[in-house]
Structure formats: structure tokens, C-alpha cells
Design an enzyme around this catalytic site. Structure first.
Site, short mmCIF file in Angstrom:
data_model
loop_
_atom_site.label_atom_id
_atom_site.label_comp_id
_atom_site.label_asym_id
_atom_site.label_seq_id
_atom_site.Cartn_x
_atom_site.Cartn_y
_atom_site.Cartn_z
N ASN A 155 0.86 -1.18 0.00
CA ASN A 155 0.00 0.00 0.00
C ASN A 155 0.90 1.23 0.00
OD1 ASN A 155 -2.89 -1.07 0.44
ND2 ASN A 155 -1.70 -2.18 1.98
N GLU A 156 1.12 1.77 -1.19
CA GLU A 156 2.02 2.89 -1.37
C GLU A 156 1.38 4.19 -0.88
OE1 GLU A 156 4.89 2.11 -1.95
OE2 GLU A 156 5.21 0.77 -3.64
N PRO A 157 2.17 5.26 -0.70
CA PRO A 157 1.60 6.55 -0.31
C PRO A 157 0.44 6.95 -1.22
CG PRO A 157 3.99 6.65 -0.19
CD PRO A 157 3.66 5.31 -0.78
N SER A 159 -2.54 5.46 -0.82
CA SER A 159 -3.52 4.37 -0.74
C SER A 159 -4.64 4.74 0.22
CB SER A 159 -2.83 3.08 -0.27
OG SER A 159 -1.89 2.63 -1.21
#
Length: 632
Positions: A155-157, A159
């Protein structure tokens, strides 16, 4: 105790091994409690380098203490997409290699996102993944790591807090950080399947592990605002989440970095230095310009109460900073300087520089390396590993082509070298991204790095007998994943130390190396020194150990005990020394999240250290290399 600055519970352990052991014990305790009640234990599991030691401890508990996994159902956080299940880098392969193949878990109870799902069917399969978790009543204990950008799972920045299991694009920084697994950034998948943040938050309990260089993002997640730009910060909204971290990963927490803001402390000279240096840098004032008002306004009134006049405190710290600066890393001969970082005698000294990879010596302390030699000391360099996996395949064929041409030019029979070149070209042309090099290619890559290291030593002025290639066995796996420190590694190191009996040792003291080699190399040296001291070796009481940091970090200025200034000419000479390592220039196989070349990183770090000293009121130098002494 949860500090008031920390919005998530944080458990700080002395080392990653201690933290890993704690998490493994928590998992084992939960499994056993569930077994007593004839219940299933649903675990959410993570991958990457962070949990490897934890999984090793679980395997030990299974083998030695009878911990059974028969009631365990596992759900992994994520998987690259696409990737072959049996690929070395796949998380399916990772989990079986580190845990599942060594315990009695039912294979039917293992759930890992399938990277072979057709793209058009992924949404359906992700929904099934969510349903499978919900049917079991949710995850009892979720294990997490944390990315340098704050991601949990993949879950990348950005998300959403409401996100569920899905296909995602990997952030470029994440791909860069994971490039060490694939030997090349271009081979890292651009997509992945991951549990969503919403899925993670539904777990009954969460343990997030973070080691080493993760201190900055840990502090943001734990003490900062909740924001989807730092996905791990959303864990502040979970009712039972704990960050399990080691001491290096805790360095940016307020209670560690600014302990005077978190409660009463003992004002040792080192703590005073730390507080005053931080105050000066925060206010952009030299140490001698700080006032009592500055102290009172920034949480240091207790220091004034205990130590009195601010100017006297300023002077104390000014002298500590001033006395750490020296152009004589081996000690200045013929004079008595009680406050000098190093002893004047004996002179000349026998100095041993341990270099984890065949270029860390010149990158991390090249100016000091040259100065020690120029000032008449007997300098030796010990290259602890071959560094053979950090050479691109193109370099192999380039150098083999040279060998064939060289032999042909001088009428030497080159049939053998032509055969080796042909075999190498054939292998490399069909080499899979997860395939290990042949022993011949590994040997050639090692030779390339060994020749570069020897050339650098000659550039500094050392003769070949001062270069020692240790080839420690823990490193020689042919893959990114290394073995743990072994008895053989320690014995090789002790043998060299006994042979040289150095007065000074320099070794890499940083833990930011993205593939962990520096940490293992340092542990081997520490273990060797402890054993030699316990054995009563007479020379060791006169041996001082200085720690430098590598291409990724520098010491905090308040920690520095010896700073070696460099002129612009010395900076340029160091740059040319780094350039000798051509296999590491332009395209670095394992560079972590930093896309700069090593010479650029080194110069920026060294210039920044000099600038910080200048901001605090010291003489302005072009650059500085920094060291901390280890007392064993």
C-alpha cells in the site's frame, strides 16, 4: 511505557535479533493458546528482509520446543505481479524457503496471492481472498514491515484507508529499494497484489517490525499526523498495534533524539553535547551564540538549572566539537594532546581498514585512508567479501573479450579463454532473472572487483601485500540472500587480526546497507574482538577501533568523536579513487533508494558534515569524514 509523543505503542529492543525473538514468541504464544482451546490460529504474514530472523526463530521453536503449526492458517500480505511462483524473488518461494518447508503447517492452509491469475480476473480473485479471511473470523495477528516511504504491504503513499486486496502499481522508490533482489532495477515487477489498508486494520492485533535505517519513517508513522501519504501512520487508528523496533530504528523518536523533552534525564557530557548541538542547528546559530532565552524556549531550562550559566555550557560543547577535529587520524607524533581523539604514541601505527565490499574503504573514508598512509603509518586493507554479485553481466563479457584479445595480441594460446567467453555469452543470453550465475562467472565478477580494489590501494600508495582478500563464507552464496555469520567467518577474521596485531582498526559501523552485508561484517569483527580480548591477547589492549559509516548515512554530528577535514584537492583525489571502481560506476546494481552514484553520495555526505560543523561555529572546510570510537 508509551511516550506522550508516540501515538502507537513502541517496543525498542537492543538488536533486530532480540526484536525478532520477541515477535516469534508472541506468535508462538498465540498459536499455543489457540491449540489449548481447539481453535484455528489465523496469521497475516509479511515478507522482505525484516522478518527473516523472526521466521528462523519460529523454525527453531518448532524443531527444538515442539511448536506445532497444524492449527495455523496463514494469509500473506502481498506478491509481485507477474512473477513465476518458483522464482527465487517470489514471495511464495520466500515463505516456503524461510518457514513453510520447515514446519508442519498444512499446505492447504497457506494462502498467498497468486501472481499467475489472469489480469482480467484479478478483481474476482482478490474478492475471494477477502472472503476467505472473513469466513475465518478475520486475522488474529498481522505481522507487518514498513517501507522507507511508509508503505505497509504494498500500500504505497496515497492508498485509501478503505482499500482492500487489489492489484497496485509499485512506487518507483519501492522498486528501487527492492532492486537488490533482482540485481537490476529494470527486472523488478511494476505491479503487485496486496492486502488493502482496510483489510490490515481489521486484524485483531498488529505487530510491525522495523530495523536499522527505518528510523525516519518510524518516527513519522508513530508521532506524525495520520495521513494516507504515510500509510503506516493510519495504524494509529488501530486499537492493538505495536511497533517492534531495534535501537537504530528508534533514533528519530523524540524520547531518543530529544530525551529532555520526554522527561527527566541525567545530564552527562554527551547528553549536553547532543542537546546543545541540536539547539544550535535548529536555531541556525553557532554554539557560542546561544542564549539562556534559547535554552528556556526550547525545553532546556532543566539544563540551565543543573549546570548554571548558558555561556559556560556553550563553551563546554564548543571545546568538545573543536577537539573532535583533527588532520592526524593516527595521532600527531611527538606532541602531547590530552584532548586529541587519538593517541600520539606509538608512531607509526599499524592500521587495519576493514572494508565490507571492495570499495567501502575509498567511498567511506578515502581521505582518511590516504592521510594515514601519507603520514607514515603502516596501512592494511581487509576486503571482507568479494562483492561479486554487484557486477553487471556486461562487465563479464567485456573483460573476457579483453582477455581473449590480449592473448591473441601477444601470440598466447587463447583457446581456453575463448571457450570460457563463449560459454559465458551463451549462459548470460538465456539467463533468467532469478537464476544464479555459474561458479566461473561468479569467480570472474569477484576478480573484477578484486583488481579494482588492488588498483585503488596502489593509487593510495599501498603495496599489494597490504591488501587482504578475506572472501568470508557467509557472503559466497551466489545470490542476494546471504548466510548468517558462521564460526568460519570469525576464525578467518581472528587469524588476520592475530597476524597483523594492529594499533588501529577502522570498520563500517552503519546498518543502512540495503542488503545487510555491512551488519554481518560488523558482527563478525565485534565477535572476533571480544574473543581475542577474552583470550588475553596482549596487543589488543592497545588497539583502538574506529567506526565509519558507508555510502548511505553519516553519523549524527553530536555523536562524532573524530572528524577528518578535507581540502578541495583531497575531495577530488578521493573522487578519482572511487572512479577506479568502474564496475560500480554509472549503473550500480544495489543502490537502495538512492539513485546517485557512490562518489556523489560520499561527497554530499562529507560536505554536509563540514557544513554542520561550520554552522555550529567551527572552521569551514570543504568536507569532513566522521568516526565514532567503539569501546569493547
Amino acid at each position: 511505557m508509551v511516550d506522550s509523543f508516540e501515538k502507537i505503542a513502541v517496543a525498542i529492543h537492543p538488536s533486530s535479533k532480540d526484536g525478532s525473538r520477541y515477535v516469534a514468541q508472541q506468535i508462538a504464544q498465540l498459536i499455543r493458546e489457540k491449540q489449548k482451546n481447539n481453535q484455528l490460529c489465523v496469521l497475516g504474514l509479511a515478507t522482505g528482509s525484516t522478518p527473516i530472523s523472526m521466521y528462523a526463530e519460529l523454525v527453531r521453536l518448532h524443531r527444538e520446543e515442539g511448536l506445532s503449526f497444524k492449527n495455523v492458517i496463514s494469509f500473506n500480505l502481498d506478491e509481485y505481479y507477474p512473477i513465476e511462483r518458483d522464482a527465487f524473488q517470489s514471495y511464495w518461494s520466500f515463505m516456503h524457503r524461510h518457514l513453510f518447508n520447515h514446519v508442519d503447517i498444512d499446505p492447504a492452509n497457506i494462502h498467498i496471492p497468486d501472481a499467475n491469475w489472469p489480469k482480467e480476473e484479478i478483481k474476482k480473485h482478490c474478492a475471494f481472498y477477502e472472503e476467505a479471511i472473513e469466513k475465518l473470523g478475520g486475522i488474529d495477528l498481522q505481522i507487518l514491515g514498513i517501507g522507507n516511504n511508509g508503505h505497509i504491504g504494498f500500500n504505497e503513499p496515497g492508498s485509501s484507508i478503505y482499500s482492500k486486496t487489489r492489484l497496485v502499481n509499485l512506487d518507483n522508490g519501492t522498486r528501487l529499494a527492492n532492486a537488490y533482489e533482482f540485481q537490476n532495477m529494470s527486472k523488478v515487477p511494476r505491479l503487485a497484489i496486496t492486502m488493502g489498508i482496510s483489510t490490515i486494520l481489521k486484524a485483531k492485533r498488529i505487530l510491525l517490525m522495523a530495523w536499522g535505517m527505518k528510523s525516519a519513517i518510524v518516527a513519522k508513522a508513530v508521532e506524525g499526523h495520520v495521513t494516507e501519504q504515510v500509510p503506516a501512520s493510519i495504524l494509529q487508528q488501530h486499537g492493538d498495534c505495536t511497533f517492534v523496533i531495534d535501537e537504530p530504528a528508534a533514533q528519530e523518536l523524540t524520547r531518543i533524539k530529544y530525551p529532555w523533552l520526554a522527561g527527566e534525564i541525567e545530564w552527562t557530557s554527551q547528553m549536553i553535547k547532543k542537546a546543545v548541538v541540536n539547539l544550535g542547528l535548529k536555531l541556525k546559530k553557532s554554539v557560542l551564540s546561544l542564549t539562556a532565552h534559547d535554552y528556556n524556549e526550547h525545553g532546556l531550562s532543566d539544563l540551565l538549572v543543573e549546570k548554571g550559566d548558558s555561556y559556560e555550557i556553550n563553551l563546554q560543547v564548543f571545546y568538545m566539537l573543536r577537539d573532535s577535529i583533527t588532520g592526524w587520524p593516527g595521532g600527531k607524533p611527538g606532541v602531547v594532546l590530552p584532548t586529541h581523539p587519538e593517541r600520539s604514541e606509538p608512531y607509526p601505527k599499524k592500521c587495519l581498514i576493514f572494508s565490507p565490499h571492495p570499495d567501502d574503504d575509498i567511498i567511506s573514508m578515502g581521505g582518511t585512508f590516504m592521510r594515514l598512509h601519507d603520514q607514515g603509518h603502516e596501512v592494511h586493507v581487509a576486503y571482507q567479501t568479494s562483492g561479486n554479485i554487484a557486477v553487471t553481466d556486461e562487465f563479464v563479457t567485456r573483460f573476457l573479450d579483453f582477455a581473449v584479445g590480449f592473448e591473441d595480441m601477444f601470440g598466447i594460446d587463447n583457446n581456453k579463454s575463448q571457450q570460457i567467453l563463449s560459454a559465458a555469452r551463451t549462459f548470460l543470453a538465456s539467463k533468467k532473472k532469478d537464476e544464479s550465475d555459474t561458479s566461473e562467472i561468479r569467480a570472474i565478477k569477484g576478480l573484477i572487483r578484486r583488481c579494482e580494489a588492488k588498483a585503488t590501494c596502489r593509487y593510495v600508495g599501498l603495496t599489494d601485500d597490504r591488501c587482504h582478500f578475506m572472501n568470508l563464507p557467509f557472503y559466497e552464496t551466489g545470490t542476494v540472500e546471504k548466510k548468517p555469520m558462521s564460526e568460519t567467518d570469525v576464525q578467518i577474521t581472528m587469524e588476520l587480526l592475530r597476524k597483523l596485531k594492529p594499533h588501529q582498526i577502522y570498520c563500517a559501523g552503519d546498518l543502512a546497507d540495503p542488503h545487510g552485508t555491512h551488519k554481518v561484517c560488523l558482527d563478525i569483527i565485534f565477535e572476533s574482538m571480544h574473543r581475542l580480548k577474552a583470550a588475553g591477547e596482549s596487543w589488543i589492549k592497545d588497539c583502538w577501533v574506529w567506526l565509519y559509516k558507508g555510502a548511505w548515512q553519516e553519523w549524527d554530528i553530536s555523536e562524532i568523536e573524530m572528524a577528518i577535514p578535507m581540502s578541495p584537492d583531497q575531495v577530488m583525489k578521493k573522487r578519482f579513487g572511487i572512479f577506479i571502481h568502474q564496475s560500480q560506476k554509472d549503473m550500480v546494481p544495489f543502490q537502495g533508494t538512492d539513485s546517485r552514484e557512490f562518489w556523489q553520495r560520499a561527497e554530499d555526505r562529507n560536505a554536509n558534515t563540514a557544513n554542520l560543523y561550520a554552522e555550529l561555529g567551527m572552521t569551514k572546510y570543504a568536507a569532513m569524514e566522521a568516526f565514532v570510537r567503539w569501546h569493547y
